[in-house]
Write an enzyme that holds these catalytic residues in place. Structure first.
Site, PDB file in Angstrom:
ATOM      1  N   THR A  19       0.696  -1.225  -0.037  1.00 13.91           N
ATOM      2  CA  THR A  19       0.092  -0.015   0.073  1.00 13.91           C
ATOM      3  C   THR A  19       0.829   1.278   0.020  1.00 13.91           C
ATOM      4  OG1 THR A  19      -1.569  -1.266   1.452  1.00 13.91           O
ATOM      5  CG2 THR A  19      -1.878   1.080   1.154  1.00 13.91           C
ATOM      6  N   GLU A  20       0.642   2.368  -0.969  1.00  8.45           N
ATOM      7  CA  GLU A  20       1.310   3.518  -1.118  1.00  8.45           C
ATOM      8  C   GLU A  20       2.717   3.254  -1.256  1.00  8.45           C
ATOM      9  OE1 GLU A  20      -0.404   6.060  -1.586  1.00  8.45           O
ATOM     10  OE2 GLU A  20      -2.684   5.316  -0.983  1.00  8.45           O
ATOM     11  N   LEU A  21       3.166   2.248  -1.605  1.00  5.73           N
ATOM     12  CA  LEU A  21       4.738   1.765  -1.667  1.00  5.73           C
ATOM     13  C   LEU A  21       5.291   2.022   0.130  1.00  5.73           C
ATOM     14  CD1 LEU A  21       5.963   3.037  -5.142  1.00  5.73           C
ATOM     15  CD2 LEU A  21       4.860   1.130  -4.440  1.00  5.73           C
ATOM     16  N   TRP A  72       5.615   6.402  -1.182  1.00  5.25           N
ATOM     17  CA  TRP A  72       5.519   7.311  -2.264  1.00  5.25           C
ATOM     18  C   TRP A  72       4.659   8.604  -2.054  1.00  5.25           C
ATOM     19  CZ3 TRP A  72       3.097   4.694  -7.148  1.00  5.25           C
ATOM     20  CH2 TRP A  72       1.508   4.444  -7.187  1.00  5.25           C
TER      21      TRP A  72
END
Lengths: 469, 401
Positions: free
Chosen positions: B143-145, B297
């Site tokens: 999730t979300e890097l 990220w």
């Protein structure tokens, strides 16, 4: 500058605003000649000697608050360093602060009293301090003698039949205008800055006399104070003042919309300058928390229709249906106090609602220290300085979306004043979830520091320049 | 050699409805809003973008390839509100040129709070992708890097051969995201690092008329890609799929740009398009990427502060995961699914106070006026969910008599 109140004689945000603005202007090197009505009524006259810094319901005034004593007026050497370029002129008037002084129960004045009637006669743009200059010690003493010369001052023509306001206030407004006119004849200034309708006739008269531009500052309108039961005479004075002015300053876009929409003022002449909070205020002091078993939700302000006390009670009732260990404090007085107390009893929550009456000074700070949440459920609030004061006292705030301050304050809970379920929902959340309380308090405490009277004063100077062309 | 590696993130949360402390039913989600938003984005982005990709893939006969990560919760919503989008993804899968990546089914922050739940969600997602597209993902993106060394170790143990993460300057130093790296002590696991400069040129700056490179053409972008020849192998362009038609409106020319990009890139003989698993297979690693703390990220900080930056977010997450035992013990599939939908990271993103005063980026389809409203709403729902775990548990303890 034409004003109707100045600390410590204030009943609401107007006096606080005049104090903050005047000091800000002073710091910017702008000289201010401030004309202020001074009560001639018995006990009221003694207030000038009070040394306590704060009389206001919403006041958290700095310790070095200026005392507009007679001594200061007659001897500018006594003015505190902050007001080097401010010259105060007191003129006789039957000053009637809205809530600080108990009104006769039948006096409909209270509605109009929403705004302090401070009159700032003039602002001179030069940086030369005028404080050392001669003071018109007779400015206040001879208002009636000036009368006959003061042709342009004719409040009665501007005013329609007053139904809600006693003839008293209107004659005071007129007397004030005559005095201001007299003072103006003997003074030098560049711009006239008048605060709220009580000083608009004076502002117009002085503008006619001097040919200098008039700036009117709208802290509240008749629609805010009286809802739909507008006093035509007051409205007419407001309208005449706004139309006579080169520029109109409003305390929010909410008020600006009112001025444009209901008073027909050309929007290009209407500027917004938000109110602020004193940067020397008694901000965060690390006082020990008051230990208490109950959560406390605070209402602090005039208990009048405009402030929505009945919505506060309705929300309180909903909250108490969910949690028990909460007490609701209503601090303030006003024309709805009796009805509000009765209403609380009728709703069966009388034992959970505490009425403190009008609080001042340290008592205000003390009640903030006790509170877990400050609620401002105003039906109509042109700005609303009290939430800023609550935040600077580490109290999170829940404010009505129908307030000017809601336009600029982001770290606050907001609700429509009529939506009592949502108001209750948010009150419960703050009381139940400490992280919510802490986040609102911490972020709000930082945000509130950006509301500076110095910035507001600088914005006023820009408006002066526009008015001067 | 320059392999362009596109990865598009496709996600929409199940947004909560207004849930007051006076509500007591177990309907938590705003079906109308979720349908409306999904259909709006579907028509502006998912359908036209999928159509464009399909055209280009067919036109370039296997030389144009991309990867997707579709969350379980967006797949559920496609199925319910817009099955034609799901069909178009299936058509893309059938080309053989599209790879589907692995992630947590509910786009959750579970790795930070519960390893057991994390593994369960990755497994749920793996099965869903296999069922829909006939592929078993071999590359993971969290999730979300969100990423650190521990996550690499955990994901490696689950059998993945590569992970996508952010190419953060402070960790790369002078090194370039155009190489592959491996985590400390795990030389077999490949890390593909987002090339945030080139990615953000498309995702954020494309339509910005104040940008000195505006207007960005496919030709110009292909030249920037060519510049890495001799200094790496991959250009990892990772971005939200909503970039196309939603973040960057169709009027900006973003679809034209993407339409022309493949031929411009392929015009140079040394360039190609590769999916993440192909890159991992083809290229070796060029040293360690040591990430002892959590990165992501998000925002300029590229840390966890968008979801865990204030006391409300931390409190909401802790309270949510504290219910894991009782939710799972209740053996109630609906309760479990509701609890998992509450884990979707967006709920915590809405509570972020970081840029709130500036009224910034966190506004994208944010159903709340303020982070405070978001927290209050979430906690009301969570309170109700908690009561359901108690009721169920109580019944159980009585039932087996």
């Amino acid at each position: 500058m034409l004003g109707w109140e100045f600390p410590p004689f204030i009943s609401g945000g107007l006096g606080t605003a005049c104090y903050g603005l005047t000091r800000g202007l002073d710091r910017l090197g702008v000289s201010v000649l401030f004309v202020l009505p001074q009560s001639v009524e018995g006990t009221e006259a003694t207030h000038v000697n009070i040394l306590s810094p704060s009389v206001s319901t919403d006041a958290d005034l700095p310790e070095n608050v200026f005392q507009p004593t007679r001594a200061a007026v007659s001897d500018s050497g006594e003015t505190p360093p902050d007001f080097q370029r401010v010259e105060f002129h007191a003129v006789e008037a039957a000053l009637r602060p809205y809530e600080s002084a108990p009104l006769p129960t039948d006096a409909p004045l209270s509605a109009g009293a929403a705004d302090p009637s401070e009159t700032v006669l003039s602002v001179s743009m030069d940086s030369e301090p005028t404080a050392g200059g001669p003071v018109d010690s007779d400015g206040a003493a001879q208002p009636r003698e000036q009368g006959p010369d003061a042709g342009p001052v004719d409040v009665s023509t501007a005013a329609g039949p007053g139904r809600h306001y006693g003839g008293d206030l209107f004659s005071e407004v007129e007397r004030y205008a005559r005095s201001a006119y007299g003072i103006a004849r003997r003074s030098e200034f560049d711009v006239i800055h008048a605060h709220d309708w009580m000083t608009f006739p004076a502002g117009m008269a002085v503008a006619n006399l001097s040919g200098k531009p008039l700036v009117v500052h709208v802290h509240s309108t008749e629609f805010d104070r009286s809802g739909l039961h507008v006093n035509q005479r007051v409205y007419d004075i407001e309208r005449a003042g706004m139309h006579a002015a080169a520029r109109v300053i409003c305390v929010s876009y909410l008020t600006r919309n009112m001025v444009v929409g209901r008073y027909g003022v050309d929007p290009r002449r209407v500027e917004v300058v938000y109110n602020a909070i004193d940067d020397n205020g008694p901000a965060r002091r690390n006082l020990p928390a008051i230990s208490k078993d109950e959560k406390i939700v605070l209402f602090l302000g005039r208990i009048t229709m405009q402030k929505g006390p009945e919505y506060f009670l309705a929300a309180a009732k909903r909250v108490l249906g969910i949690m028990d260990n909460v007490r609701f404090i209503m601090a303030g007085s006003g024309d709805m106090i009796r009805r509000t107390i009765e209403l609380a009893a009728e709703m069966g929550i009388g034992h959970k609602v505490l009425f403190t009456g009008f609080l001042r000074g340290d008592d205000v700070r003390r009640v903030f220290r006790m509170a877990d949440l400050y609620v401002m459920p105003s039906v109509s609030e042109p700005f609303g300085i009290t939430p800023l004061e609550a935040l600077s006292n580490d109290v999170p705030v829940l404010i009505s979306k129908q307030s000017g301050v809601a336009e600029v304050l982001t770290h606050a809970l907001k609700v429509d004043f009529w939506d009592i379920d949502e108001m209750a929902n948010k009150i419960v959340a703050v009381l139940r979830h400490p992280p919510l309380h802490a986040t609102l308090r911490d972020h709000g405490g930082i945000e509130v520091q950006s509301f500076s009277w110095n910035d507001a004063a600088a914005a006023c100077v820009k408006v002066y320049k526009l008015a001067l062309g | 050699m320059a392999s362009v590696c596109f990865y598009f993130q496709v996600h929409q949360p199940f947004r909560l409805r207004r849930y007051s402390v006076f509500d007591s039913d177990a309907r938590y989600f705003d079906d109308n809003a979720n349908r409306e938003i999904l259909q709006k984005v579907g028509h502006k982005c998912y359908l036209p973008a999928n159509g464009m990709l399909l055209d280009q893939i067919e036109r370039h006969q296997g030389r144009y390839r991309v990867a997707f990560s579709l969350t379980g919760v967006v797949l559920d919503q496609f199925e319910r509100y817009m099955p034609e989008v799901l069909d178009s993804f299936k058509r893309l899968a059938a080309t053989g040129c599209v790879e589907f990546l692995s992630e947590t089914y509910h786009h959750s922050l579970s790795f930070l709070y519960s390893e057991r739940e994390f593994i369960a969600q990755v497994e749920l997602h793996r099965r869903r992708i296999k069922d829909l597209f006939g592929q078993t993902p071999t590359v993971f993106r969290n999730t979300e890097l969100i990423y650190n060394n521990d996550l690499a170790r955990r994901v490696s143990a689950m059998g993945f051969k590569a992970i996508l993460c952010e190419g953060a300057d402070r960790l790369l130093g002078y090194r370039s995201p155009t190489y592959l790296y491996h985590p400390p002590g795990l030389s077999g696991l490949k890390l593909l690092l987002k090339n945030y400069r080139l990615s953000d040129d498309i995702a954020f700056r494309f339509g910005d008329r104040g940008w000195k490179e505006w207007p960005l053409t496919a030709d110009k972008f292909a030249k920037w890609i060519n510049q890495i020849h001799g200094n790496g192998y991959v250009v990892n362009l990772f971005m939200d799929y909503e970039t196309f038609g939603e973040h960057q409106w169709s009027e900006t020319g973003i679809f034209d740009f993407m339409h022309h990009l493949p031929e411009q890139v392929l015009a140079h003989a040394d360039n190609d398009f590769q999916t993440p698993s192909q890159c991992a297979e083809r290229y070796g690693t060029d040293g360690e990427y040591d990430v002892p703390y959590m990165i992501s990220w998000a925002d300029t900080e590229r840390d966890l502060s968008a979801w865990l930056g204030n006391a409300m977010q931390s409190n909401a997450l802790h309270e949510l995961y504290r219910l894991e035992e009782s939710v799972k013990g209740a053996d109630d599939p609906e309760l479990l699914e509701d609890w998992r939908r509450l884990q979707t990271s967006d709920h915590f993103y809405y509570m972020c106070t970081k840029y709130f005063a500036d009224g910034d980026v966190h506004k994208y389809f944010n159903p709340y006026d303020s982070p405070y409203d978001s927290y209050i709403n979430f906690m009301n729902v969570l309170d109700n969910l908690r009561t359901r775990t108690r009721v169920t548990t109580d019944e159980e303890s009585v039932a087996p008599a």
